[in-house]
Design a protein around this motif. Structure first.
Motif, PDB file in Angstrom:
ATOM      1  N   LEU A 159     151.150  68.364  10.874  1.00 30.61           N
ATOM      2  CA  LEU A 159     151.185  67.116  11.625  1.00 30.61           C
ATOM      3  C   LEU A 159     152.521  66.407  11.455  1.00 30.61           C
ATOM      4  N   LYS A 160     153.015  66.382  10.233  1.00 27.46           N
ATOM      5  CA  LYS A 160     154.318  65.754   9.976  1.00 27.46           C
ATOM      6  C   LYS A 160     155.422  66.496  10.708  1.00 27.46           C
ATOM      7  N   SER A 161     155.365  67.808  10.701  1.00 24.48           N
ATOM      8  CA  SER A 161     156.362  68.612  11.400  1.00 24.48           C
ATOM      9  C   SER A 161     156.335  68.327  12.902  1.00 24.48           C
ATOM     10  N   ALA A 162     155.143  68.224  13.482  1.00 25.02           N
ATOM     11  CA  ALA A 162     155.015  67.933  14.910  1.00 25.02           C
ATOM     12  C   ALA A 162     155.559  66.542  15.232  1.00 25.02           C
ATOM     13  N   LEU A 163     155.259  65.572  14.382  1.00 25.32           N
ATOM     14  CA  LEU A 163     155.763  64.217  14.608  1.00 25.32           C
ATOM     15  C   LEU A 163     157.280  64.162  14.480  1.00 25.32           C
ATOM     16  N   ASP A 164     157.825  64.919  13.535  1.00 21.18           N
ATOM     17  CA  ASP A 164     159.285  64.982  13.391  1.00 21.18           C
ATOM     18  C   ASP A 164     159.936  65.590  14.628  1.00 21.18           C
ATOM     19  N   GLN A 165     159.302  66.612  15.205  1.00 22.89           N
ATOM     20  CA  GLN A 165     159.840  67.227  16.421  1.00 22.89           C
ATOM     21  C   GLN A 165     159.810  66.249  17.594  1.00 22.89           C
ATOM     22  N   ILE A 186     156.587  63.668  27.688  1.00 29.78           N
ATOM     23  CA  ILE A 186     155.474  64.605  27.569  1.00 29.78           C
ATOM     24  C   ILE A 186     155.126  64.833  26.096  1.00 29.78           C
ATOM     25  N   ALA A 187     156.130  64.941  25.250  1.00 29.41           N
ATOM     26  CA  ALA A 187     155.882  65.125  23.819  1.00 29.41           C
ATOM     27  C   ALA A 187     155.144  63.914  23.242  1.00 29.41           C
ATOM     28  N   PHE A 188     155.538  62.712  23.684  1.00 27.22           N
ATOM     29  CA  PHE A 188     154.864  61.506  23.210  1.00 27.22           C
ATOM     30  C   PHE A 188     153.420  61.468  23.701  1.00 27.22           C
ATOM     31  N   GLU A 189     153.192  61.798  24.954  1.00 25.04           N
ATOM     32  CA  GLU A 189     151.827  61.810  25.503  1.00 25.04           C
ATOM     33  C   GLU A 189     150.946  62.823  24.776  1.00 25.04           C
TER      34      GLU A 189
END
Length: 122
Positions: A57-63, A98-101
């Motif tokens: 989850l942290k990795s995805a949020l960092d991306q 799109i990444a934010f959505e």
């Protein structure tokens, strides 16, 4: 009669000793759990599923943060006149949107799952 009582007494004595040993073992385990050093070592045990999930989850949020930073940087560069390719800027902004959505949808699903779990009867 005393022989029969003695045998029964010996069996009861063995049961009492076994129960005493179980109580001592459990007491020792509880003391280890409440010891100050045990609290520092305890978070390492649930590292497998929970740790992997939080790391992912942290990795995805960092991306997502990185994608938004790139889009913002390109937008600012376009405003300064350093980047002339409007399509590149718009593509980066769409990608960040799109990444934010997607992140927002994952958060909503996790919140819904948490609420469902909290509603369950035990």
């Amino acid at each position: 009669m005393s022989g029969i009582g003695g045998i029964g007494g010996a069996g009861s004595l063995q049961q009492i000793m076994a129960m005493r040993q179980q109580i001592l073992d459990r007491s020792q385990l509880l003391q280890q759990l409440h010891a100050p050093g045990a609290q520092a070592a305890q978070p390492a045990a649930p590292e497998s599923p929970a740790g992997q999930f939080t790391d992912a989850l942290k990795s995805a949020l960092d991306q997502v943060k990185q994608t938004q930073g790139k889009a913002e940087g390109l937008s600012e560069a376009y405003q300064r006149g350093e980047v002339t390719d409007v399509a590149k800027v718009m593509l980066a902004r769409q990608e960040a949107g799109i990444a934010f959505e997607a992140t927002l949808q994952v958060r909503n699903r996790l919140l819904s799952a948490y609420q469902d779990i909290m509603r369950m009867g035990v």
